[in-house]
Motif scaffolding. Structure first.
Motif, PDB file in Angstrom:
ATOM      1  N   VAL A   1     -45.545 -18.119 -24.128  1.00 42.20           N
ATOM      2  CA  VAL A   1     -44.566 -17.049 -23.951  1.00 42.20           C
ATOM      3  C   VAL A   1     -44.810 -16.392 -22.602  1.00 42.20           C
ATOM      4  O   VAL A   1     -45.925 -15.970 -22.315  1.00 42.20           O
ATOM      5  N   VAL A   2     -43.771 -16.314 -21.777  1.00 42.88           N
ATOM      6  CA  VAL A   2     -43.881 -15.723 -20.448  1.00 42.88           C
ATOM      7  C   VAL A   2     -42.695 -14.786 -20.239  1.00 42.88           C
ATOM      8  O   VAL A   2     -41.551 -15.141 -20.552  1.00 42.88           O
ATOM      9  N   ILE A   3     -42.965 -13.595 -19.724  1.00 40.54           N
ATOM     10  CA  ILE A   3     -41.923 -12.635 -19.389  1.00 40.54           C
ATOM     11  C   ILE A   3     -41.775 -12.609 -17.866  1.00 40.54           C
ATOM     12  O   ILE A   3     -42.751 -12.431 -17.144  1.00 40.54           O
ATOM     13  N   VAL A   4     -40.548 -12.776 -17.384  1.00 42.44           N
ATOM     14  CA  VAL A   4     -40.269 -12.766 -15.949  1.00 42.44           C
ATOM     15  C   VAL A   4     -39.368 -11.568 -15.655  1.00 42.44           C
ATOM     16  O   VAL A   4     -38.170 -11.612 -15.917  1.00 42.44           O
ATOM     17  N   PRO A   5     -39.909 -10.471 -15.107  1.00 39.49           N
ATOM     18  CA  PRO A   5     -39.070  -9.300 -14.825  1.00 39.49           C
ATOM     19  C   PRO A   5     -38.125  -9.562 -13.648  1.00 39.49           C
ATOM     20  O   PRO A   5     -38.482 -10.229 -12.681  1.00 39.49           O
ATOM     21  N   VAL A   6     -36.923  -9.018 -13.742  1.00 36.87           N
ATOM     22  CA  VAL A   6     -35.953  -9.116 -12.649  1.00 36.87           C
ATOM     23  C   VAL A   6     -35.290  -7.756 -12.453  1.00 36.87           C
ATOM     24  O   VAL A   6     -35.234  -6.938 -13.372  1.00 36.87           O
ATOM     25  N   ARG A   7     -34.774  -7.534 -11.243  1.00 29.97           N
ATOM     26  CA  ARG A   7     -34.158  -6.249 -10.919  1.00 29.97           C
ATOM     27  C   ARG A   7     -32.655  -6.235 -11.141  1.00 29.97           C
ATOM     28  O   ARG A   7     -32.075  -5.199 -11.431  1.00 29.97           O
ATOM     29  N   ASP A   8     -32.002  -7.379 -10.944  1.00 31.66           N
ATOM     30  CA  ASP A   8     -30.543  -7.399 -11.062  1.00 31.66           C
ATOM     31  C   ASP A   8     -30.093  -8.774 -11.539  1.00 31.66           C
ATOM     32  O   ASP A   8     -30.899  -9.702 -11.695  1.00 31.66           O
ATOM     33  N   ALA A   9     -28.775  -8.894 -11.745  1.00 32.43           N
ATOM     34  CA  ALA A   9     -28.237 -10.137 -12.293  1.00 32.43           C
ATOM     35  C   ALA A   9     -28.409 -11.301 -11.329  1.00 32.43           C
ATOM     36  O   ALA A   9     -28.656 -12.447 -11.750  1.00 32.43           O
ATOM     37  N   GLY A  10     -28.260 -11.048 -10.033  1.00 34.00           N
ATOM     38  CA  GLY A  10     -28.435 -12.116  -9.068  1.00 34.00           C
ATOM     39  C   GLY A  10     -29.826 -12.714  -9.117  1.00 34.00           C
ATOM     40  O   GLY A  10     -30.008 -13.934  -9.065  1.00 34.00           O
ATOM     41  N   GLU A  11     -30.820 -11.848  -9.213  1.00 33.11           N
ATOM     42  CA  GLU A  11     -32.191 -12.344  -9.320  1.00 33.11           C
ATOM     43  C   GLU A  11     -32.416 -13.063 -10.647  1.00 33.11           C
ATOM     44  O   GLU A  11     -33.155 -14.047 -10.719  1.00 33.11           O
ATOM     45  N   ALA A  12     -31.739 -12.595 -11.706  1.00 32.95           N
ATOM     46  CA  ALA A  12     -31.867 -13.248 -13.014  1.00 32.95           C
ATOM     47  C   ALA A  12     -31.362 -14.682 -12.949  1.00 32.95           C
ATOM     48  O   ALA A  12     -31.989 -15.610 -13.493  1.00 32.95           O
ATOM     49  N   VAL A  13     -30.243 -14.907 -12.268  1.00 31.64           N
ATOM     50  CA  VAL A  13     -29.717 -16.259 -12.131  1.00 31.64           C
ATOM     51  C   VAL A  13     -30.677 -17.121 -11.316  1.00 31.64           C
ATOM     52  O   VAL A  13     -30.970 -18.275 -11.676  1.00 31.64           O
TER      53      VAL A  13
END
Length: 782
Positions: A579-591
């Motif tokens: 299990v790994v959590i990858v934090p992102v700031r916005d939708a662009g970074e999420a993609v």
């Protein structure tokens, strides 16, 4: 517009919205490096985003679009559900030109069986002398109906004065749908073609549409929804246009004004009746089989209907909706002691005590009939099976105590409810193997081809496992006996929460007297894409024995998902980066992170290829919905010009052959016949006319589409604009799709733990539970 029960304005099809609460912190959590490789971070516990070190993700401009695009609980079944008005009609029109194949496909046979069932139910209902039982649909003339409803709602009389509620008599087994072909080697199947419309009917409808200012593209879907007389019907009642998928009330109002001129008004009886039907159809998309009358009246008031009460009554009188009551049981019989106290001049004890409140429900006839047929059929199975079967030896040889309990319970009951997580699927497999060892014709039916393969592996016999659609169509399984019933003694239905009420009614109708039925599933997952909550209602009614598995799901993913099931988002030890959590700031970074994980990080760290990693997100629209993610993943994993309707060989897709069914597949080729897919080893040909509306790219799915399936790895994407779509069942379902690895692209901050702790399953209004509770079932569990 007033939201329907369980619907958030503008976010239909997602679960209820929520506020934000911080996830558990982890010491040393930091911003991710450029390479989001789950193997490149430190060892030990699963990473969890630290609110102190990660900026809150701001909702981007796509949030509103995503909310609109996820409208309806059937996001799993209609790839184009977010399209409205003329564009929806245009898309729908493109699906109607295919010619029928000489041999019925699996989906066609399933739909034909449903139509056949409804016809038989309607004939049986018309022949009944008594009012509808156990839920008490109101009967009598329109005048009696009007007086009854007004009296109940005004408090002049109790509901028992007008509603009879006798327990329905046990229904004998009806003849099942006509016998299908025996099991055969899979051959290319053609997607179901819509019924052809005559040129005359199409011309008549086009003429009316043009006159009313509506797009001609709505002609085919209008004929499909309203029949060959659609042109005449639309001319006399323009609001019937609401029966066409994608058309909204304001569009139908404009169409009516163009045709009727000054004769058109907001309180026109034709308009109000059509609105009642539209409201109930919308509710069905949210999973409801009925709605409280007050909710319907409120929705009508939002649509400028000045007298919603009269509008509802008129709709009932015209047969647009059926009226039912819940509660308001008959007055208890007066005892001698009570009579004596009353004769002495005082009030009888509790004379002033308020009775159970009467709840008035409105529903569409097809769901009411399906629920009544299903309740009768389940009671038939409970009361006709052999209760003294001796399976003690088979139970003693079971691989686990829970499996032994399930075998013993099934030996003594015609209907059993079995609940548990992914690991508990071994118990129905053990039951099937034990029953086969006793010489019984035992089979297991799964929701998807993936579930069928997993069940086959668990039983060790591929012949024991089928898909539910394949079983009903005759493409898989034992076929039918001479009476038309399924030729089996025991049927175990896995993924039971995915059963909608109409599908369940068709299934139970096809089972012979004396057959045993086991409904097995995980109550924590998302419910069916169609209307109803069959598994939950069976569990709540307690009309049959229930077996709760004691087998826990193993590993860090199992531990995480088990905690979510009880409302806790726990930090779990994941030494192997399960299990790994990858934090992102916005939708662009999420993609960006999602594509990186699927294409590079997961294959490198776990040797899991990209085509065995499934991306799951909340909605289809938005800046990080399935559409945007699929476009980005295609560009990285299988770039191409989209030579056939936007698809290329090797593209992962999801095919929707019928409402409520999402079938993952891979594009193999395309020719004049259509798009050739490989759907779990089954070749499928989708005609050109249906490709646009029934096939979408499938690297990224919604959680509803992914329910009932698992992959070696799953990447769950939670962009900031997805917060309102989160709920405990959604998170539970999405996080449980990965077998070996789960990555969470996390941009919702505190909304995730809040959803797990405080946003339970969306309630669905159904009538099945009270119908089951009123049935005579002497073997019901206490």
């Amino acid at each position: 517009m007033t939201a329907l029960p369980g619907e958030t304005p503008g976010t239909g099809g997602t679960d209820t919205p929520q506020d934000a609460v911080s996830p558990p912190d982890e010491a040393g959590a930091q911003e991710p490096a450029a390479d989001a490789d789950p193997a490149s971070d430190g060892a030990g516990a699963a990473e969890v985003v630290d609110p102190a070190s990660t900026e809150a993700a701001e909702p981007d401009a796509g949030a509103e679009a995503e909310a609109a695009s996820t409208e309806g609980a059937t996001e799993a079944e209609a790839p184009s559900a977010d399209t409205e008005g003329a564009s929806a009609g245009t898309e729908a029109a493109s699906t109607d030109a295919a010619s029928p194949e000489p041999e019925l496909s699996e989906a066609q046979a399933e739909l034909a069986a449903q139509r056949e069932l409804r016809e038989r139910i309607e004939q049986r209902k018309a022949a009944k002398a008594a009012p509808i039982a156990a839920g008490a649909g109101l009967s009598g003339t329109a005048a009696d109906l009007l007086a009854a409803v007004r009296a109940v709602e005004s408090g002049e009389k109790t509901g028992s004065a007008f509603f009879a509620s006798p327990a329905p008599a046990q229904a004998p087994r009806r003849t099942a749908p006509a016998a299908a072909q025996p099991p055969r080697t899979p051959a290319p199947q053609a997607a179901p073609a819509p019924q052809s419309a005559s040129p005359e009917a199409l011309d008549a409808v086009r003429s009316v549409l043009v006159e009313g200012g509506a797009p001609e593209a709505l002609a085919r879907p209008a004929v499909g929804a309203l029949g060959e007389q659609a042109g005449e019907l639309l001319r006399t009642d323009p609001w019937q246009l609401l029966a066409v998928p994608g058309v909204r009330p304001e569009q139908a109002d404009g169409f009516a004004r163009a045709l009727l001129g000054a004769d058109c008004g907001p309180d026109d009886g034709r308009r109000t009746a059509a609105l009642v039907g539209w409201v109930l159809e919308r509710a069905a998309l949210q999973g409801h089989t009925a709605l409280d009358a007050e909710a319907v009246r409120a929705a009508l008031a939002e649509r400028a209907v000045s007298d919603p009460d009269a509008a509802v009554l008129e709709a009932v009188e015209e047969g647009v909706a059926l009226l039912f009551q819940e509660g308001g049981d008959e007055e208890p019989e007066e005892t001698e002691a009570d009579a004596e106290e009353t004769d002495e001049g005082g009030l009888a004890p509790d004379a002033d005590a308020p009775g159970e409140p009467v709840r008035i429900l409105l529903g569409l006839d097809r769901y009411a009939l399906a629920e009544e047929s299903l309740a009768d059929g389940l009671a038939r199975l409970v009361n006709t099976c052999e209760k003294a079967a001796d399976w003690a030896e088979a139970a003693a040889a079971a691989p686990s105590p829970s499996a032994a309990e399930l075998i013993r319970t099934t030996a003594a009951a015609g209907l059993v409810a079995h609940s548990g997580g992914e690991a508990a699927r071994a118990e129905p497999a053990a039951l099937i193997a034990a029953a086969r060892g006793l010489g019984l014709r035992a089979f297991g039916a799964a929701h998807s081809e993936d579930g069928r393969r997993r069940l086959s592996a668990a039983t060790g016999d591929p012949d024991t496992a089928v898909t539910l659609a394949g079983l009903l169509s005759g493409a898989q399984g034992p076929g039918r006996d001479e009476d038309g019933a399924l030729a089996l003694d025991l049927l175990v239905v896995l993924d039971a929460p995915q059963l909608d009420v109409e599908g369940a009614a068709v299934l139970v109708e096809a089972l012979a007297d004396g057959a045993r039925l086991v409904l097995s599933g995980d109550p924590g997952v998302l419910g069916s894409a169609g209307a109803g909550r069959v598994f939950a209602d069976v569990l709540a009614a307690r009309t049959c024995p229930q077996v709760v598995s004691r087998t826990p799901d193993p590993g860090p993913i199992g531990e995480l998902v088990s905690g979510i099931g009880i409302g806790e988002l726990n930090q779990v030890d994941a030494p192997g980066k399960e299990v790994v959590i990858v934090p992102v700031r916005d939708a662009g970074e999420a993609v960006h992170r999602t594509v990186q994980l699927v294409a590079d990080s997961v294959p490198r760290a776990f040797s899991i290829p990209a085509d065995e990693t499934q991306v799951i997100t909340v909605g289809h629209g938005g800046a990080a919905g399935t559409r945007v993610l699929n476009e980005a993943l295609k560009q990285r994993l299988n770039p191409g010009p989209g030579r056939f309707g936007g698809f290329d060989p090797g593209d992962r897709v999801v095919h929707v052959p019928a409402p409520g069914r999402a079938v993952p597949g891979v594009v193999r080729s395309a020719d004049a016949e259509g798009l050739h897919l490989d759907c779990g080893g089954v070749p499928v040909v989708v005609p050109q006319e249906q490709v646009e509306s029934s096939v979408r790219h499938g690297w990224a799915l919604s959680a509803h589409q992914a329910a009932g399936m698992r992959w070696p790895a799953a990447v769950v994407v939670l962009p900031g604009d997805a917060a309102q779509g989160l709920s405990r069942p959604w998170v539970y379902t999405a996080f449980g799709r990965g077998e070996r690895h789960l990555s969470v692209v996390h941009g919702v901050d505190q909304a995730l733990p809040h959803a797990v702790a405080q946003v339970p399953a969306q309630e669905r209004t159904t009538r099945l539970r009270p119908l089951l509770e009123a049935l005579p079932t002497p073997d019901a569990a206490s």
